[in-house]
Motif scaffolding. Structure first.
Motif, PDB file in Angstrom:
ATOM      1  N   VAL A   1       1.193  -1.346   0.088  1.00 16.98           N
ATOM      2  CA  VAL A   1      -0.460  -0.165  -0.226  1.00 16.98           C
ATOM      3  C   VAL A   1       0.712   1.299  -0.287  1.00 16.98           C
ATOM      4  N   HIS A   2       0.801   2.635  -1.479  1.00 14.67           N
ATOM      5  CA  HIS A   2       1.341   3.605  -0.702  1.00 14.67           C
ATOM      6  C   HIS A   2       0.003   4.956  -0.045  1.00 14.67           C
ATOM      7  N   THR A   3       0.316   5.510   0.285  1.00 19.76           N
ATOM      8  CA  THR A   3       0.235   6.876   0.904  1.00 19.76           C
ATOM      9  C   THR A   3       1.123   7.921   0.230  1.00 19.76           C
ATOM     10  N   TYR A   4       0.053   8.533  -0.977  1.00 18.46           N
ATOM     11  CA  TYR A   4       1.062   9.465  -1.427  1.00 18.46           C
ATOM     12  C   TYR A   4       0.845  11.084  -1.293  1.00 18.46           C
ATOM     13  N   HIS A   5       1.997  10.856   0.209  1.00 15.47           N
ATOM     14  CA  HIS A   5       1.895  12.402   0.785  1.00 15.47           C
ATOM     15  C   HIS A   5       2.652  13.224   0.277  1.00 15.47           C
ATOM     16  N   THR A   6       3.249  13.486  -0.808  1.00 10.17           N
ATOM     17  CA  THR A   6       4.053  14.739  -1.562  1.00 10.17           C
ATOM     18  C   THR A   6       3.667  14.890  -3.123  1.00 10.17           C
ATOM     19  N   ASP A   7       3.182  16.019  -2.948  1.00 12.04           N
ATOM     20  CA  ASP A   7       3.382  16.335  -4.999  1.00 12.04           C
ATOM     21  C   ASP A   7       4.637  16.851  -5.317  1.00 12.04           C
ATOM     22  N   LEU A   8       4.874  15.642  -5.907  1.00 10.41           N
ATOM     23  CA  LEU A   8       6.339  15.355  -6.256  1.00 10.41           C
ATOM     24  C   LEU A   8       6.538  16.192  -7.287  1.00 10.41           C
ATOM     25  N   HIS A   9       5.553  16.166  -8.482  1.00  8.04           N
ATOM     26  CA  HIS A   9       5.183  17.581  -9.358  1.00  8.04           C
ATOM     27  C   HIS A   9       5.902  18.939  -8.570  1.00  8.04           C
TER      28      HIS A   9
ATOM     29  N   ALA B   1       6.706   9.419 -14.142  1.00  6.91           N
ATOM     30  CA  ALA B   1       7.829   8.176 -14.706  1.00  6.91           C
ATOM     31  C   ALA B   1       8.042   8.151 -13.366  1.00  6.91           C
ATOM     32  N   VAL B   2       8.606   8.666 -12.506  1.00  7.69           N
ATOM     33  CA  VAL B   2       9.024   7.601 -11.312  1.00  7.69           C
ATOM     34  C   VAL B   2       7.552   7.231 -10.235  1.00  7.69           C
ATOM     35  N   ASN B   3       6.343   8.333 -10.342  1.00 10.51           N
ATOM     36  CA  ASN B   3       4.905   7.647 -10.323  1.00 10.51           C
ATOM     37  C   ASN B   3       4.620   6.806 -10.582  1.00 10.51           C
TER      38      ASN B   3
ATOM     39  N   ARG C   1      -5.217  17.458  -8.533  1.00 12.83           N
ATOM     40  CA  ARG C   1      -4.060  17.803  -8.633  1.00 12.83           C
ATOM     41  C   ARG C   1      -3.423  17.638 -10.044  1.00 12.83           C
ATOM     42  N   LEU C   2      -3.071  16.574  -9.285  1.00 10.43           N
ATOM     43  CA  LEU C   2      -2.437  15.414 -10.938  1.00 10.43           C
ATOM     44  C   LEU C   2      -3.456  14.384 -10.619  1.00 10.43           C
ATOM     45  N   SER C   3      -2.239  13.395 -11.961  1.00 11.22           N
ATOM     46  CA  SER C   3      -3.177  12.996 -12.342  1.00 11.22           C
ATOM     47  C   SER C   3      -2.451  10.949 -12.246  1.00 11.22           C
ATOM     48  N   LEU C   4      -1.825  10.622 -10.980  1.00 10.34           N
ATOM     49  CA  LEU C   4      -1.605   8.768 -11.004  1.00 10.34           C
ATOM     50  C   LEU C   4      -1.620   7.666 -12.088  1.00 10.34           C
ATOM     51  N   PRO C   5      -0.585   7.002 -11.832  1.00  8.55           N
ATOM     52  CA  PRO C   5      -0.943   6.132 -11.951  1.00  8.55           C
ATOM     53  C   PRO C   5      -1.259   5.187 -11.658  1.00  8.55           C
ATOM     54  N   VAL C   6      -2.398   4.860 -11.496  1.00  8.27           N
ATOM     55  CA  VAL C   6      -3.417   3.863 -10.611  1.00  8.27           C
ATOM     56  C   VAL C   6      -5.014   4.127 -11.039  1.00  8.27           C
ATOM     57  N   PRO C   7      -5.415   2.518 -11.282  1.00  5.31           N
ATOM     58  CA  PRO C   7      -6.600   2.462 -11.179  1.00  5.31           C
ATOM     59  C   PRO C   7      -7.873   2.913 -10.261  1.00  5.31           C
ATOM     60  N   ALA C   8      -8.962   4.170 -10.393  1.00  7.68           N
ATOM     61  CA  ALA C   8      -9.323   3.958  -9.713  1.00  7.68           C
ATOM     62  C   ALA C   8     -10.103   3.964  -8.843  1.00  7.68           C
TER      63      ALA C   8
END
Length: 429
Positions: free
Chosen positions: A116-124, A165-167, A187-194
């Motif tokens: 499981v990941h938590t996306y804590h940081t807006d890498l962009h 690409a990192v994401n 804010r952004l689109s992640l490469p993960v199914p909804a």
């Protein structure tokens, strides 16, 4: 349940990720689960039995971070993996995209447990703020691929494409990805199914204080009992909009000779900050405290009149929740976090420009009744986001995952059983 939590940032560093990880793991343990934090070792790190420290080296120029050495020397991976396997995890939870987070991805694959990941940081936003070269990100991707023994992700041209690409590299095998607020998906689109995305805000517990805390904090920094006090808590860095806040305070202070600004947080760009203070003309009215323990930070919230948050890069900003718990009115500059964050319209939204921030801060200083009403609404919102509720919601997500070989079982009396979870609507209690 046995969960391992991988983070590249940990004590003695203090930030929102550290707070979130420590809150989650402590609450899981309080409910009888086994939660172990895997983090880079630091000589100033307090001894904790539920932390697995990794050999690490300083990452110079990266805001005081330390890098797990396994990324630099692949032969160390076997030793690190053996220590992780000995903890017998049922699942792995990755909180950061650095080398320690990558080790979590690697361990989940090798041990055949869900990640499981938590996306804590807006890498962009951070890559843009620090002007990280796209070539450096691409080189890092190649190193990541080499450590995992997989083909590298093909990155397009430019910094944003490299971050995408990192994401993709980090998240593509995730069983689920937790978003702290809907501001992330806005804010952004992640490469993960909804269906694999889940919105679960971090909850926190207020720090108890005595009635004299306000006065002690002001006295310790030579701030008069009636002086208008503006507070900021967080890294005192460019990605947080501190330059805009200092310029805004100069405008506020122009009509309030006794006003003070307190900046609490680590300072990693001292030359940049020194120049800002020199050019502001009000450096003598700005207090820099550096990092502080939770009790001192809580006292600062009690001592202040307005909490100013100029950042437009945060995914959640736990400091907003902390301010609300202490009934401190909030001025913020991020429209997405205002619309989708934890406080909503219980914070005053301004534009990010210094003049706009100054107007918002001044409005609350000039109207104490309106400030108290705003702070009261925020406190009621904050009461819905507790540490216990956060852990229950994360547990409910864990239970919904497809575990191999039925390795993951919870006693029917487990706390998590009482949490209902909808991937679409987020946690409910």
């Amino acid at each position: 349940m046995r969960s391992l939590h991988f983070t590249d940032t940990y004590l003695p560093r203090r930030d929102g990720i550290v707070t979130s990880v420590r809150t989650l793991t402590a609450t899981l343990r309080a409910h009888g689960h086994h939660a172990i934090t895997v983090a880079p070792a630091h000589r100033a790190q307090p001894a904790e039995g539920d932390v697995l420290p990794l050999s690490a080296v300083p990452a110079y120029g990266l805001a005081g971070l330390r890098l797990s050495s396994w990324l630099l020397r692949g032969q160390w991976a076997a030793g690190a993996l053996a220590r992780i396997a000995a903890a017998r995890p049922d699942l792995i939870h990755v909180h950061t995209p650095g080398p320690t987070g990558l080790l979590g991805v690697f361990a989940a694959r090798e041990l055949r447990v869900p990640v499981v990941h938590t996306y804590h940081t807006d890498l962009h936003a951070y890559a843009e703020a620090y002007r990280v070269p796209a070539a450096a990100l691409t080189t890092g991707l190649r190193l990541y691929a080499r450590r995992l023994g997989v083909p590298p992700v093909r990155a397009g041209a430019g910094r944003r494409a490299a971050v995408d690409a990192v994401n993709e590299f980090m998240l593509r095998g995730a069983a689920a990805v937790i978003l702290p607020t809907r501001a992330v998906s806005a804010r952004l689109s992640l490469p993960v199914p909804a269906e694999r995305l889940a919105v679960i805000p971090t909850g926190i517990s207020p720090v108890p204080l005595d009635a004299a805390a306000r006065g002690r904090f002001r006295a310790s920094h030579r701030i008069g009992p009636a002086a208008p006090l503006v507070l900021y808590v967080g890294r005192v860095n460019r990605e947080k909009g501190v330059d805009r806040l200092i310029a805004a305070f100069a405008r506020v202070a122009a009509g309030r000779p006794d006003a003070r600004l307190v900046l609490i947080g680590a300072m990693y760009e001292r030359r940049w900050l020194t120049r800002l203070l020199r050019e502001s003309g009000v450096a003598d009215r700005i207090v820099l405290t550096g990092q502080q323990p939770p009790a001192v930070v809580a006292a600062a919230y009690r001592a202040a009149d307005v909490f100013a948050f100029p950042s437009t890069t945060d995914t959640q900003a736990l400091v907003l929740l902390e301010a609300a718990h202490n009934r401190l009115p909030v001025v913020m500059a991020d429209p997405l976090l205002h619309a989708h964050g934890l406080l909503g319209d219980a914070a005053l939204l301004t534009g990010p420009a210094p003049d706009e921030l100054a107007a918002g801060i001044g409005a609350l200083l000039d109207d104490p009744a309106a400030a108290r009403a705003l702070a009261g609404r925020a406190a009621r919102r904050a009461a819905n986001h507790t540490a216990d509720g956060y852990a229950r919601s994360v547990c409910a997500l864990y239970r919904s995952l497809p575990f191999r070989d039925e390795t993951f079982r919870l006693d029917k009396r487990a706390t998590c059983r009482h949490a209902r979870y909808s991937r679409r609507d987020g946690p409910s209690r």
